[in-house]
Design an enzyme around this catalytic site. Structure first.
Site, short mmCIF file in Angstrom:
data_model
loop_
_atom_site.label_atom_id
_atom_site.label_comp_id
_atom_site.label_asym_id
_atom_site.label_seq_id
_atom_site.Cartn_x
_atom_site.Cartn_y
_atom_site.Cartn_z
N LYS A 1 57.00 10.13 38.32
CA LYS A 1 56.45 9.01 37.56
C LYS A 1 56.89 7.68 38.15
O LYS A 1 58.08 7.42 38.33
CB LYS A 1 56.91 9.11 36.10
CG LYS A 1 56.32 8.05 35.17
CD LYS A 1 56.82 8.29 33.76
CE LYS A 1 56.26 7.28 32.77
NZ LYS A 1 56.81 7.51 31.41
N GLU B 1 53.87 15.38 29.31
CA GLU B 1 55.11 14.83 29.83
C GLU B 1 56.28 15.35 28.98
O GLU B 1 56.13 15.58 27.78
CB GLU B 1 55.03 13.30 29.73
CG GLU B 1 56.26 12.53 30.14
CD GLU B 1 56.11 11.04 29.84
OE1 GLU B 1 56.62 10.23 30.63
OE2 GLU B 1 55.50 10.67 28.81
N CYS C 1 51.64 9.26 31.61
CA CYS C 1 51.86 8.41 30.45
C CYS C 1 51.67 6.90 30.73
O CYS C 1 50.55 6.42 30.83
CB CYS C 1 53.24 8.68 29.87
SG CYS C 1 53.43 8.16 28.13
#
Length: 265
Positions: A109, A40, A147
């Site tokens: 995300k 990321e 993440c």
């Protein structure tokens, strides 16, 4: 299929980040990897997010990732920031480039990290819940997450429902007391409950936990940062489709599920 996860320390200098990312993709390809996963925020990272880290599609970072994927004929999954439709705001994206260099996947995300004193939502717009981004690489279906998504198992169930056998996760997991231990547990849990390989490419450096690794479908790390076989932040492992099939046959937990995932509006 041979894969590689990359561990690096991105900064706010895009040119340096491009050099680091390209060098590691090349090293992974030289080691025989067919899929390379980078962290990321590989395009740009700062301890406090800012909109000027973002780059629109077609910019120099995007072009560099496309070119190195085509040059080495590998699939690349890499985290970046792009401008959102709202002025001064961004979207955290995982981009996929195929062996021909063409963009073939894009995940925004969904879960923004508003915890431990950090507020990604001050700068980022979330992706729409319910998106399951999967790509095919050498006969295996790879699902993509980012993440903080690791704390939300529903995201990975959606990927499993979309056929994912491999779960690729880019991260810049924040450092702090107990954070690395939590990361280890979450990665292994996502592998076990979905009987899938998990590929974690995690940033290291100040404020970040590192701990990049490849975990097999029964939750065993088979390659990780710090191994003698993982120099210069390139962690290489071989995925075995036959082993994956045996595990899913022995423990058919995905078939035994009694609940479906329904995205919250």
């Amino acid at each position: 299929m041979r894969v590689a996860v990359v561990q690096l320390s991105a900064q706010d200098d895009r040119g340096q980040n491009i050099q680091a990312a390209v060098a590691r993709v090349r090293a992974a390809a030289e080691a025989g990897a067919r899929l390379v996963v980078l962290p990321e925020y590989t395009s740009g990272w700062a301890s406090r997010l800012k909109a000027d880290l973002a780059e629109a599609p077609g910019g120099e970072f995007h072009e560099a990732m496309s070119q190195v994927a085509a040059e080495r004929q590998v699939t690349v999954i890499v985290g970046a920031l792009e401008p959102s439709s709202q002025e001064g705001r961004c979207v955290n994206v995982a981009l996929v480039y195929g062996p021909d260099g063409a963009a073939c996947g894009r995940y925004e995300k969904v879960h923004l990290f508003d915890a431990f004193g950090v507020r990604e939502s001050e700068v980022l717009d979330p992706g729409a819940p319910g998106q399951a981004v999967v790509v095919e690489v050498d006969g295996l279906t790879v699902g993509i997450a980012t993440c903080y998504d690791l704390r939300f198992p529903e995201s990975f169930r959606l990927l499993a429902d979309a056929g994912a056998q491999v779960l690729a996760v880019g991260a810049a997991w924040a450092d702090g007391p107990g954070k690395a231990d939590q990361l280890e547990v979450l990665v292994r849990a996502r592998a076990i409950e979905n009987t899938a390989y998990v590929l974690l490419a995690s940033q290291d450096g100040r404020g970040r936990s590192g701990h990049s690794q490849v975990v097999d479908p029964v939750g065993r790390p088979i390659a990780r940062a710090g191994d003698e076989s993982a120099p210069d932040g390139v962690i290489v492992a071989d995925l075995d489709p036959e082993f994956l099939a045996r595990v899913r046959d022995q423990v058919p937990s995905l078939a035994h599920r009694k609940y479906a995932v329904i995205p919250r509006a």
